[in-house]
Design an enzyme around this catalytic site. Structure first.
Site, mmCIF file in Angstrom:
data_model
loop_
_atom_site.group_PDB
_atom_site.id
_atom_site.type_symbol
_atom_site.label_atom_id
_atom_site.label_comp_id
_atom_site.label_asym_id
_atom_site.label_seq_id
_atom_site.Cartn_x
_atom_site.Cartn_y
_atom_site.Cartn_z
ATOM 1 N N LYS A 1 23.177 -17.203 8.118
ATOM 2 C CA LYS A 1 22.730 -17.977 8.739
ATOM 3 C C LYS A 1 21.333 -17.136 9.308
ATOM 4 O O LYS A 1 20.403 -18.263 9.636
ATOM 5 C CB LYS A 1 23.382 -17.731 10.486
ATOM 6 N N MET B 1 55.444 -41.841 -6.884
ATOM 7 C CA MET B 1 55.351 -41.069 -8.028
ATOM 8 C C MET B 1 56.881 -39.914 -8.643
ATOM 9 O O MET B 1 56.614 -39.292 -9.294
ATOM 10 C CB MET B 1 54.045 -40.672 -8.449
ATOM 11 N N PHE C 1 33.194 -13.216 11.960
ATOM 12 C CA PHE C 1 33.777 -14.122 12.463
ATOM 13 C C PHE C 1 33.805 -15.204 11.835
ATOM 14 O O PHE C 1 32.448 -15.382 10.929
ATOM 15 C CB PHE C 1 33.475 -14.568 13.404
ATOM 16 N N GLN C 2 34.544 -15.952 11.273
ATOM 17 C CA GLN C 2 34.675 -17.303 10.065
ATOM 18 C C GLN C 2 33.907 -16.595 8.635
ATOM 19 O O GLN C 2 32.879 -17.665 8.056
ATOM 20 C CB GLN C 2 33.982 -17.967 10.628
ATOM 21 N N GLU D 1 36.380 -31.462 6.988
ATOM 22 C CA GLU D 1 35.042 -31.446 5.956
ATOM 23 C C GLU D 1 35.976 -31.902 4.614
ATOM 24 O O GLU D 1 34.920 -32.154 3.580
ATOM 25 C CB GLU D 1 35.169 -29.751 5.991
HETATM 26 C C1 LIG Z 1 47.688 -33.004 -2.396
HETATM 27 C C2 LIG Z 1 48.610 -33.654 -3.512
HETATM 28 N N1 LIG Z 1 49.457 -32.987 -3.093
HETATM 29 C C3 LIG Z 1 50.947 -33.608 -3.868
HETATM 30 C C4 LIG Z 1 50.910 -34.394 -5.054
HETATM 31 C C5 LIG Z 1 51.388 -34.414 -5.943
HETATM 32 N N2 LIG Z 1 52.083 -35.839 -6.379
HETATM 33 C C6 LIG Z 1 52.228 -36.836 -7.040
HETATM 34 S S1 LIG Z 1 52.144 -38.524 -6.179
HETATM 35 C C7 LIG Z 1 52.744 -37.881 -5.395
HETATM 36 C C8 LIG Z 1 53.404 -39.151 -4.528
HETATM 37 C C9 LIG Z 1 52.442 -39.707 -3.995
HETATM 38 O O1 LIG Z 1 53.572 -41.052 -2.497
HETATM 39 P P1 LIG Z 1 52.483 -41.489 -2.508
HETATM 40 O O2 LIG Z 1 51.086 -41.526 -1.948
HETATM 41 O O3 LIG Z 1 53.200 -42.409 -0.668
HETATM 42 O O4 LIG Z 1 52.242 -42.849 -3.061
HETATM 43 P P2 LIG Z 1 53.237 -43.571 -3.661
HETATM 44 O O5 LIG Z 1 53.766 -42.619 -5.442
HETATM 45 O O6 LIG Z 1 54.358 -44.107 -3.161
HETATM 46 O O7 LIG Z 1 52.242 -44.442 -4.611
HETATM 47 C C10 LIG Z 1 52.249 -36.579 -5.237
HETATM 48 C C11 LIG Z 1 53.228 -35.539 -3.997
HETATM 49 C C12 LIG Z 1 49.196 -33.904 -5.209
HETATM 50 N N3 LIG Z 1 48.689 -34.660 -6.314
HETATM 51 N N4 LIG Z 1 47.988 -34.246 -4.327
#
Ligand SMILES: Cc1ncc(C[n+]2csc(CCOP(=O)(O)OP(=O)(O)O)c2C)c(N)n1
Lengths: 163, 569
Positions: free
Chosen positions: B162, B477, B112-113, B50
């Site tokens: 529902k 990052m 439920f749900q 979803e």
């Molecule tokens: C749902 C979610 N969880 C955690 C984060 C924190 N976060 C920001 S950038 C990042 C790393 C992303 O890694 P990747 O997709 O491999 O991209 P890269 O930075 O290596 O290009 C994380 C964990 C986020 N932005 N969103």
């Protein structure tokens, strides 16, 4: 600075939680909040007492206006207004306290609305600071219970909040 | 005409001109799904989670400007949708999310749900409704579309129990709705607009700072007209990219945490700032105290009064629809008035000095693939005209920095919430909206795995998306922050046990490619976007330089002019 904000909102389920949720989500402080339907049952009137810098108050007003259910918002502090709060306070009324409490109630223009063996229940209305003053004046150990409604406010003269 | 609630939902969506509903069935919405089965007004897109339904609907809205629609069941279906809703909320995307709810008599019984969807989503929607009476259903849906798309747009949730979908009532779709409590401002204050233009013309070091509002408000045309006529420098926020053409010489690049040196310096040093559809957020101006320590006059145009003077005090607020306000400014400007040509010349030469730092230059390599080079190659292969979606991380910033967007609504990413996992569903939404367009999803090996299941949806609907995975084997990052601010302690930012993405793509019925050498990037990109694979989803796994960082960078809490540049390390 303390501000009293009045608002009219659609009298629908969840209205109160939208306002309360906004205050907690944005970290605004909220001293009291009262709400009840108006003479027009489709509208609720809410009074919020909050405090903050001018910038914070400006944001609060804007954010409240942004809520889809909110019809009108007014910062009562922007003009002349009246503030009233109701307090019920149960005090000890034994021995010397009996006369003292009676005269305190009189001085503060309160009414004793329940008399029992060892207690009085006093009804007081006024600004919140007047109610605070009462509580500060009477002997702390004599106060058994307090209930306050939170402030309601209304503009003076032709300052009217209406749809 | 007497219809059931479920039939009414279908009729209302058809009345709103909805073409796609992204959704996932379940008990509470079975009546609605039964009606979907019987109709041919819109296409239902079955996703695999979803969250992806909401993201795809959100992307559809970003790419087209129309309200996106998602449909989910109660309980887990509804909670799975929440990240999508919050993502859309933070970026002001018009969305109507219909969620099923347990039957009205069961509400509050821990049925439920059952989940309190209205309660859960309250802080991340523009508005929400629980429809308890079938007689209110049509009006509520009308209101939902109206609220979602007017004023500052945003997601609206309609929660339908529902039993309401089974109840009968006479159906009539209201032509319009009026809400006495909701009257978004449209026209800006003429006096303020005049004052703003006067200030702009008197400026010695003027600057235009344009945000996502320009894209969402379809005001790019008027902005370009104004900026060209004035000859002033323009910067875009991450959300505003494409709102002003990147290839234009007046464009100084994106500003903010990973903005260009010239954009951030001009923003800091300008004396009159015109902010349009932007909100001075923490990723844009960094520390607000540092920003305001340099005096400047700020004019702020926005549809949402609460965005004005929120983080930074503004001198000339103008609340209004951007198109209308900018059109009025343009008209006034045609009537007369010229900028101070000498001052402007001096200002541009100062800006050109900043530009000459070439802050986006990076050290090229012929042994390891540089992620920036992949984006530049993507730009060449798509002639700069693709819809580019991204996830969140370093790859997102590189896409924003190196893919010059010349048109609005071409760059789809989660700027406000920063939701990893949006990339692939965003690409789906864009591809459904524009089946013949080139759609690229720039992602990381962390992010792509957050909604990888959608490769199956892509197969079902034969979406020819090109996935550009910048695979650095790190949550890049996060690793960058750990390198800079945590003394190289890479806590949990190394992505172990990665799948073989080529095989994975193939398992889903797509084409996979692994590109390991810089010399192969161009050829692979040409092949993926070439006629041979035109109708196929191609998953391109680029093995990139693991230690590459995003520059420039403003460390958290620092000011705009306190950037770290690549050359300084
Ligand atoms: C749902 C979610 N969880 C955690 C984060 C924190 N976060 C920001 S950038 C990042 C790393 C992303 O890694 P990747 O997709 O491999 O991209 P890269 O930075 O290596 O290009 C994380 C964990 C986020 N932005 N969103």
């Amino acid at each position: 600075m303390k501000h009293i904000i009045s608002l009219l909102m659609e009298n629908e389920a969840g209205g109160l939680s939208r306002v309360a949720g906004l205050f907690s989500a944005r970290g605004y402080n909220i001293e009291s909040l009262t709400v009840a339907p108006t003479e027009d049952p489709t509208l609720s009137r809410m009074t919020l007492v909050t405090s903050g810098s001018d910038e914070v108050i400006e944001q609060i007003i804007k954010q409240l206006n942004k809520l889809v259910d909110v019809v009108k918002v007014l910062d009562l502090n922007e003009g002349r207004h009246i503030e009233r709060e109701l307090m019920l306070v149960k005090v000890k009324a034994t021995g010397a306290y009996r006369d003292e409490m009676k005269s305190m109630a009189d001085i503060f223009r309160g009414r004793i609305i329940d008399v029992a063996d060892g207690t009085f229940t006093i009804e007081l209305t006024g600004s919140s600071s007047k109610l605070d003053a009462f509580l500060e004046t009477v002997d702390k150990t004599a106060i058994l219970e307090t209930v306050r409604t939170g402030s309601s406010g209304i503009g003076r003269g032709d300052r009217i909040l209406k749809v | 005409m007497e219809l059931t609630g479920a039939e009414i939902v279908i009729h209302c969506l058809a009345e709103e001109g909805v073409k796609f509903v992204f959704g996932y069935p379940g008990g509470a919405v079975l009546n609605i799904y039964d009606e979907i089965f019987k109709q041919d007004k819109f296409q239902h897109i079955l996703v695999r989670h979803e969250q992806a339904a909401v993201h795809a609907a959100d992307a559809y809205a970003r790419a087209t400007g129309q309200v996106g629609v998602a449909l989910v069941t109660s309980g887990p279906g509804a909670t799975n949708a929440v990240t999508g809703i919050a993502t859309a909320y933070m970026d002001s995307i018009p969305l109507v999310v219909i969620s099923g709810q347990v039957p009205t008599p069961a509400i509050g019984m821990d049925a439920f749900q059952e989940v309190d969807m209205v309660g859960i989503t309250r802080p991340c929607v523009k508005h929400n409704f629980l429809v308890k009476d079938v007689r209110e259903l049509a009006t509520t849906i009308k209101k939902a579309f109206y609220i979602a798309s007017s004023g500052r747009p945003g997601p609206v949730v309609v929660d339908i129990p529902k039993d309401v979908t089974a109840h009968l009532t006479t159906y009539e779709y209201p032509k319009s709705v009026h809400l006495r409590s909701y009257n978004p401002v449209v026209k800006g204050h003429s006096g303020q607009i005049k004052k703003a233009l006067k200030l702009l013309l008197e400026a010695k070091r003027p600057m235009i700072y344009a945000g996502g509002g320009v894209v969402l408000g379809d005001a790019a045309g008027q902005l370009v007209k104004l900026a060209r006529k004035l000859g002033y420098p323009v910067t875009n926020t991450l959300m505003g990219l494409g709102g002003y053409p990147a290839s234009d010489k007046q464009f100084v690049g994106m500003l903010g945490m990973h903005g260009t040196y010239e954009a951030n310096m001009s923003m800091q040093e300008c004396d009159v700032l015109l902010a349009v559809g932007a909100r001075f957020d923490d990723r844009v101006i960094g520390n607000p105290d540092h920003f305001t320590s340099t005096p400047r006059t700020i004019i702020h145009v926005d549809i949402d009064p609460s965005s004005i003077s929120k983080r930074v005090k503004v001198d000339v607020p103008i609340v209004g629809n951007l198109v209308d306000v900018l059109t009025e400014m343009n008209k006034l400007l045609e009537e007369g008035g010229k900028p101070d040509a000498n001052a402007l010349k001096a200002w541009w030469s100062q800006i050109d000095g900043w530009r000459s730092k070439l802050c986006l230059d990076y050290i090229t390599s012929d042994t390891v693939i540089k992620p920036q080079a992949v984006i530049q190659e993507l730009w060449r292969a798509t002639k700069g005209d693709a819809f580019v979606t991204s996830d969140v991380g370093q790859h997102q910033m590189w896409a924003a920095q190196y893919y010059g967007f010349d048109k609005p609504r071409r760059w789809l990413n989660s700027g406000g919430l920063g939701t990893m996992g949006v990339g692939l569903p965003y690409a789906m939404g864009a591809q459904f909206a524009f089946p013949d367009a080139q759609v690229a999803c720039v992602t990381g090996e962390g992010s792509i795995q957050m909604n990888i299941q959608e490769l199956s949806t892509c197969k079902q609907f034969e979406l020819p998306i090109k996935i550009i995975l910048l695979n650095n084997r790190y949550l890049g990052m996060v690793r960058q922050w750990q390198e800079f601010f945590y003394n190289n302690r890479y806590a949990e930012s190394y992505v172990e046990a990665l799948p073989d993405f080529v095989k994975l793509a193939e398992a889903y019925g797509h084409v996979g490619m692994k590109i390991e050498k810089p010399g192969d990037v161009e050829g692979a990109m040409k092949e993926a976007f070439g006629p041979g694979l035109k109708n196929r989803l191609v998953f391109m796994d680029f093995i990139t330089d693991q230690s590459e960082n995003v520059f420039p960078m403003i460390p958290n809490g620092k000011g705009l002019s306190e950037m770290i540049l690549a050359e300084e390390l």
